[in-house]
Design a protein around this motif. Structure first.
Motif, PDB file in Angstrom:
ATOM      1  N   LEU A  90      -3.759   5.265   3.149  1.00 13.59           N
ATOM      2  CA  LEU A  90      -3.858   3.801   3.151  1.00 13.59           C
ATOM      3  C   LEU A  90      -3.762   3.247   1.735  1.00 13.59           C
ATOM      4  O   LEU A  90      -3.112   2.212   1.500  1.00 13.59           O
ATOM      5  CB  LEU A  90      -5.181   3.389   3.790  1.00 13.59           C
ATOM      6  CG  LEU A  90      -5.413   1.892   4.000  1.00 13.59           C
ATOM      7  CD1 LEU A  90      -4.333   1.310   4.901  1.00 13.59           C
ATOM      8  CD2 LEU A  90      -6.789   1.644   4.607  1.00 13.59           C
ATOM      9  N   PHE A  91      -4.359   3.942   0.782  1.00 14.44           N
ATOM     10  CA  PHE A  91      -4.270   3.524  -0.612  1.00 14.44           C
ATOM     11  C   PHE A  91      -2.825   3.564  -1.111  1.00 14.44           C
ATOM     12  O   PHE A  91      -2.349   2.631  -1.760  1.00 14.44           O
ATOM     13  CB  PHE A  91      -5.155   4.443  -1.459  1.00 14.44           C
ATOM     14  CG  PHE A  91      -4.968   4.301  -2.935  1.00 14.44           C
ATOM     15  CD1 PHE A  91      -5.479   3.213  -3.613  1.00 14.44           C
ATOM     16  CD2 PHE A  91      -4.276   5.255  -3.661  1.00 14.44           C
ATOM     17  CE1 PHE A  91      -5.308   3.079  -4.979  1.00 14.44           C
ATOM     18  CE2 PHE A  91      -4.103   5.143  -5.015  1.00 14.44           C
ATOM     19  CZ  PHE A  91      -4.627   4.044  -5.674  1.00 14.44           C
ATOM     20  N   VAL A 117      -0.803   0.706   0.574  1.00 16.76           N
ATOM     21  CA  VAL A 117      -1.086  -0.590  -0.053  1.00 16.76           C
ATOM     22  C   VAL A 117      -0.464  -0.651  -1.449  1.00 16.76           C
ATOM     23  O   VAL A 117       0.076  -1.684  -1.864  1.00 16.76           O
ATOM     24  CB  VAL A 117      -2.614  -0.817  -0.121  1.00 16.76           C
ATOM     25  CG1 VAL A 117      -2.945  -2.055  -0.946  1.00 16.76           C
ATOM     26  CG2 VAL A 117      -3.174  -0.980   1.290  1.00 16.76           C
ATOM     27  N   ASN A 150       3.282  -1.168  -1.215  1.00 17.38           N
ATOM     28  CA  ASN A 150       3.707  -2.376  -0.509  1.00 17.38           C
ATOM     29  C   ASN A 150       4.413  -3.380  -1.423  1.00 17.38           C
ATOM     30  O   ASN A 150       5.403  -4.003  -0.996  1.00 17.38           O
ATOM     31  CB  ASN A 150       2.507  -3.033   0.169  1.00 17.38           C
ATOM     32  CG  ASN A 150       2.910  -4.154   1.098  1.00 17.38           C
ATOM     33  OD1 ASN A 150       3.592  -3.953   2.088  1.00 17.38           O
ATOM     34  ND2 ASN A 150       2.476  -5.364   0.767  1.00 17.38           N
ATOM     35  N   THR A 182       1.025   7.915   5.374  1.00 14.30           N
ATOM     36  CA  THR A 182       1.488   6.840   4.496  1.00 14.30           C
ATOM     37  C   THR A 182       2.687   6.121   5.094  1.00 14.30           C
ATOM     38  O   THR A 182       2.787   4.887   5.031  1.00 14.30           O
ATOM     39  CB  THR A 182       1.850   7.416   3.117  1.00 14.30           C
ATOM     40  OG1 THR A 182       0.718   8.086   2.566  1.00 14.30           O
ATOM     41  CG2 THR A 182       2.279   6.311   2.164  1.00 14.30           C
ATOM     42  N   LEU A 200       1.472  -2.034   7.928  1.00 12.97           N
ATOM     43  CA  LEU A 200       0.498  -2.666   7.039  1.00 12.97           C
ATOM     44  C   LEU A 200       0.315  -4.158   7.305  1.00 12.97           C
ATOM     45  O   LEU A 200      -0.826  -4.635   7.366  1.00 12.97           O
ATOM     46  CB  LEU A 200       0.885  -2.431   5.581  1.00 12.97           C
ATOM     47  CG  LEU A 200      -0.123  -2.933   4.546  1.00 12.97           C
ATOM     48  CD1 LEU A 200      -1.461  -2.230   4.708  1.00 12.97           C
ATOM     49  CD2 LEU A 200       0.406  -2.715   3.132  1.00 12.97           C
ATOM     50  N   LEU A 209      -3.367  -5.775   8.318  1.00 14.07           N
ATOM     51  CA  LEU A 209      -4.031  -6.842   7.570  1.00 14.07           C
ATOM     52  C   LEU A 209      -4.309  -8.045   8.459  1.00 14.07           C
ATOM     53  O   LEU A 209      -5.401  -8.642   8.387  1.00 14.07           O
ATOM     54  CB  LEU A 209      -3.173  -7.247   6.371  1.00 14.07           C
ATOM     55  CG  LEU A 209      -3.006  -6.194   5.262  1.00 14.07           C
ATOM     56  CD1 LEU A 209      -2.065  -6.694   4.193  1.00 14.07           C
ATOM     57  CD2 LEU A 209      -4.360  -5.835   4.661  1.00 14.07           C
ATOM     58  N   ASP A 216      -5.272 -10.572  -0.006  1.00 18.57           N
ATOM     59  CA  ASP A 216      -3.924 -10.435  -0.558  1.00 18.57           C
ATOM     60  C   ASP A 216      -3.965 -10.158  -2.057  1.00 18.57           C
ATOM     61  O   ASP A 216      -3.135  -9.391  -2.578  1.00 18.57           O
ATOM     62  CB  ASP A 216      -3.117 -11.704  -0.274  1.00 18.57           C
ATOM     63  CG  ASP A 216      -2.816 -11.871   1.202  1.00 18.57           C
ATOM     64  OD1 ASP A 216      -2.938 -10.887   1.950  1.00 18.57           O
ATOM     65  OD2 ASP A 216      -2.467 -13.010   1.611  1.00 18.57           O
ATOM     66  N   VAL A 257      -4.825  -6.466  -2.482  1.00 16.26           N
ATOM     67  CA  VAL A 257      -3.641  -5.653  -2.220  1.00 16.26           C
ATOM     68  C   VAL A 257      -2.688  -5.695  -3.409  1.00 16.26           C
ATOM     69  O   VAL A 257      -2.118  -4.672  -3.815  1.00 16.26           O
ATOM     70  CB  VAL A 257      -2.945  -6.130  -0.934  1.00 16.26           C
ATOM     71  CG1 VAL A 257      -1.589  -5.454  -0.761  1.00 16.26           C
ATOM     72  CG2 VAL A 257      -3.826  -5.853   0.280  1.00 16.26           C
ATOM     73  N   ARG A 258      -2.522  -6.877  -3.992  1.00 16.48           N
ATOM     74  CA  ARG A 258      -1.638  -7.000  -5.157  1.00 16.48           C
ATOM     75  C   ARG A 258      -2.182  -6.212  -6.346  1.00 16.48           C
ATOM     76  O   ARG A 258      -1.414  -5.559  -7.079  1.00 16.48           O
ATOM     77  CB  ARG A 258      -1.485  -8.468  -5.541  1.00 16.48           C
ATOM     78  CG  ARG A 258      -0.419  -8.718  -6.607  1.00 16.48           C
ATOM     79  CD  ARG A 258      -0.475 -10.140  -7.121  1.00 16.48           C
ATOM     80  NE  ARG A 258      -1.706 -10.381  -7.869  1.00 16.48           N
ATOM     81  CZ  ARG A 258      -1.871 -10.029  -9.140  1.00 16.48           C
ATOM     82  NH1 ARG A 258      -0.909  -9.397  -9.797  1.00 16.48           N
ATOM     83  NH2 ARG A 258      -3.010 -10.282  -9.751  1.00 16.48           N
ATOM     84  N   GLY A 290      -1.501  -2.491  -5.887  1.00 20.03           N
ATOM     85  CA  GLY A 290      -0.100  -2.216  -6.226  1.00 20.03           C
ATOM     86  C   GLY A 290       0.146  -2.235  -7.719  1.00 20.03           C
ATOM     87  O   GLY A 290       0.892  -1.405  -8.250  1.00 20.03           O
TER      88      GLY A 290
END
Length: 358
Positions: free
Chosen positions: A57-58, A61, A64, A179, A186, A190, A210, A213-214, A217
């Motif tokens: 999941l990491f 994200v 993404n 993944t 994803l 969310l 959000d 998540v940014r 990344g």
């Protein structure tokens, strides 16, 4: 009847006050403790699977933003962007294996071929002769090799190594498959997560989510920038000193640099040892070079990149990585910094404003 015409209210049915059922309370309490124990054991047993899911999941994200960037700039559908990212990762893994396996095989074969000559030369040195005279090393080594259970111990060691390799490959394959699924779903994950929040607070939670998540990344992108920069510097240095495996060792330095805190040190030791096998003096020079570069990376490059990426103080980054490493090992150290960034966002946008309004 009491004096003064007062009446005494008695419980219905004329019974006295009821006492709690201590047996029932004890039974329910014991059942709750037993249930909690079974749940704890189940979580401990499924720890490896939960770690796989958390890492996948990491990564989903973190990748993404790359997928969204391909969708916007190249006008790809989401499945096309995901396929492009996966093919890129597979290509990089294939190049890494292609550069690592042939030199490693060649070095092992060369070491096995030259081992008798190396031992003969070693026996003629005064230092080894002194050790042989004091501790009788050759006779001890011969006794270990000729022992009846030597073959069994050697086979057990090989089986153990093979099991470790198999478990590592299985874990890597599992994480990659998870993944892929998480990257594909994803947005839906969310959206479903945000629906658990009341409608009145949903927009604010979505905005914070959000942003988290940014930041994750950005953290992965920052780690990649630091790793690529370290690999390029290592390649030019190793090429300048004439190492025959400059590209291979540079890739090792770049990949290990993705590990927080200790990654650069591991890469430096591997590269220095590989160079020292051919020329001990150049190996020492390589070690000194990487030690100097590690200081520059730790105090100049990485803090600037990571502060811009996750907006967390360097002290908090180091503290989070140490705590995460102590709790969950390498996975904890990898996840600790983006977790610290998420907590920083929640503090700045939720906790601190509420405290200021009081």
């Amino acid at each position: 009847m009491p004096s003064g015409g007062e009446l005494i209210a008695l419980p219905a049915g004329g019974n006295g006050p009821k006492h709690p059922n201590y047996f029932l309370l004890g039974f329910v309490g014991a059942l709750g403790v037993l249930t909690a124990w079974f749940l704890t054991q189940a979580l401990v047993g499924a720890r490896a699977v939960l770690v796989y899911i958390l890492v996948a999941l990491f990564l989903a994200v973190g990748l993404n933003p790359v997928i969204e960037g391909l969708r916007r700039r190249a006008r790809m559908p989401r499945w096309g962007a995901i396929l492009t990212v996966c093919l890129t990762l597979v290509f990089f893994a294939a190049v890494f294996v292609w550069t690592i396996v042939p030199p490693l095989t060649e070095q092992v074969a060369s070491f096995a071929t030259n081992l008798p000559d190396t031992l003969n030369d070693l026996q003629n040195t005064p230092f080894f002769a002194d050790l042989e005279q004091r501790y009788d090393l050759l006779d001890r080594f011969e006794g270990v090799v000729t022992a009846p259970d030597f073959g069994q111990q050697l086979f057990g060691g090989l089986v153990g190594v093979g099991q470790v390799v198999f478990n590592s490959l299985f874990a890597t394959f599992t994480v990659l498959v998870l993944t892929l699924f998480f990257m594909a779903s994803l947005p839906a994950i969310l959206d479903v997560s945000y629906r658990f929040v009341p409608r009145s607070s949903r927009d604010g939670v979505r905005r914070i989510g959000d942003e988290i998540v940014r930041r994750i990344g950005s953290f992965i992108a920052g780690q990649l920038v630091v790793a690529v920069f370290g690999g390029v510097v290592a390649f030019f240095f190793l090429w300048a000193i004439g190492s025959a495996y400059a590209l291979t060792l540079a890739l090792v330095v770049a990949v290990t640099a993705l590990i927080p805190l200790v990654g650069t040190t591991i890469g430096a030791l591997v590269a220095s040892l590989a160079v020292a096998l051919g020329n001990p003096l150049l190996g020492l020079v390589t070690l000194v070079f990487f030690l100097v570069y590690q200081q520059i990376e730790s105090y100049v490059i990485s803090p600037r990149v990571m502060r811009h990426a996750v907006d967390v103080a360097p002290t908090a980054n180091i503290t989070a990585a140490l705590v995460g490493g102590a709790l969950m090992g390498l996975v904890g150290a990898l996840l600790a910094i983006p977790t610290a960034a998420a907590l920083t966002i929640i503090l700045k946008q939720v906790v601190f404003p509420r405290l200021e309004r009081r």
